[in-house]
Design a protein around this motif. Sequence first.
Motif, short mmCIF file in Angstrom:
data_model
loop_
_atom_site.label_atom_id
_atom_site.label_comp_id
_atom_site.label_asym_id
_atom_site.label_seq_id
_atom_site.Cartn_x
_atom_site.Cartn_y
_atom_site.Cartn_z
N LEU A 116 -17.88 29.01 41.23
CA LEU A 116 -17.72 29.78 42.45
C LEU A 116 -17.92 31.25 42.11
O LEU A 116 -17.20 31.79 41.27
CB LEU A 116 -16.33 29.54 43.05
CG LEU A 116 -15.98 30.33 44.31
CD1 LEU A 116 -16.88 29.89 45.47
CD2 LEU A 116 -14.53 30.12 44.68
N MET A 117 -18.90 31.85 42.74
CA MET A 117 -19.18 33.28 42.55
C MET A 117 -19.32 33.63 41.07
O MET A 117 -18.75 34.62 40.59
CB MET A 117 -18.12 34.12 43.26
CG MET A 117 -18.14 33.88 44.75
SD MET A 117 -16.81 34.54 45.78
CE MET A 117 -16.18 35.93 44.98
N GLY A 118 -20.06 32.81 40.34
CA GLY A 118 -20.34 33.09 38.94
C GLY A 118 -19.26 32.74 37.96
O GLY A 118 -19.41 32.96 36.76
N GLN A 119 -18.15 32.19 38.43
CA GLN A 119 -17.03 31.83 37.56
C GLN A 119 -16.81 30.32 37.60
O GLN A 119 -16.93 29.70 38.66
CB GLN A 119 -15.75 32.53 38.01
CG GLN A 119 -15.83 34.04 37.99
CD GLN A 119 -15.91 34.61 36.59
OE1 GLN A 119 -15.07 34.31 35.75
NE2 GLN A 119 -16.91 35.43 36.33
N THR B 179 -17.56 32.18 30.20
CA THR B 179 -18.32 31.87 28.99
C THR B 179 -17.98 30.47 28.49
O THR B 179 -16.94 29.91 28.85
CB THR B 179 -18.02 32.87 27.85
OG1 THR B 179 -16.66 32.68 27.42
CG2 THR B 179 -18.24 34.31 28.29
N GLN B 180 -18.86 29.95 27.65
CA GLN B 180 -18.63 28.64 27.07
C GLN B 180 -17.34 28.63 26.24
O GLN B 180 -16.59 27.66 26.26
CB GLN B 180 -19.83 28.26 26.21
CG GLN B 180 -19.91 26.80 25.87
CD GLN B 180 -21.24 26.45 25.22
OE1 GLN B 180 -22.10 27.29 25.00
NE2 GLN B 180 -21.41 25.19 24.90
N ASP B 181 -17.08 29.71 25.52
CA ASP B 181 -15.85 29.80 24.73
C ASP B 181 -14.61 29.77 25.62
O ASP B 181 -13.62 29.12 25.29
CB ASP B 181 -15.84 31.08 23.88
CG ASP B 181 -16.69 30.97 22.63
OD1 ASP B 181 -17.06 29.83 22.25
OD2 ASP B 181 -16.99 32.02 22.04
N GLN B 182 -14.67 30.46 26.76
CA GLN B 182 -13.53 30.46 27.67
C GLN B 182 -13.28 29.06 28.23
O GLN B 182 -12.13 28.63 28.34
CB GLN B 182 -13.75 31.45 28.82
CG GLN B 182 -13.62 32.89 28.40
CD GLN B 182 -13.93 33.85 29.54
OE1 GLN B 182 -14.67 33.54 30.47
NE2 GLN B 182 -13.34 35.04 29.47
#
Length: 132
Positions: A81-84, A110-113
């Motif tokens: 949603l909205m880039g997140q 990010t992938q890490d997040q």
Amino acid sequence: LAIADLDPQNVSAGDAAVIADMLRTELVKQGTFSVIEKSNMEKVLTEQSFQQTGCTSSECAVKIGKILNARYLIVGSFGKLMGQYIISFRMVDVETASVVYSDSAKNLSTQDQVSNAISQMASRLAKAMRKR
């Protein structure tokens, strides 16, 4: 414990399946649950002609859980949603159809997040279930 494929929301089904696999792996590492292997799950569901795609309700979770002879089933979604990215799941007790645990992670970019969020979610779930 069985983990259904997560419902993809504004992401590919493949991405949602990868997130479900990551969650499955983290829960196995925790050692709190006996986790049904995905390939075995798919084989049984295919033999029963049951599609798990889009299974997000407690009623659907109960059906899958009973077919798999699992005590608990995790259902949820992975979306953007909205880039997140957002990960959300619920653990359903197959015998009572009640949600016994739920968790979510938001604002992941990010992938890490995403990976860290899944590890933390698995740890929180294992900790909560050990207290039961």
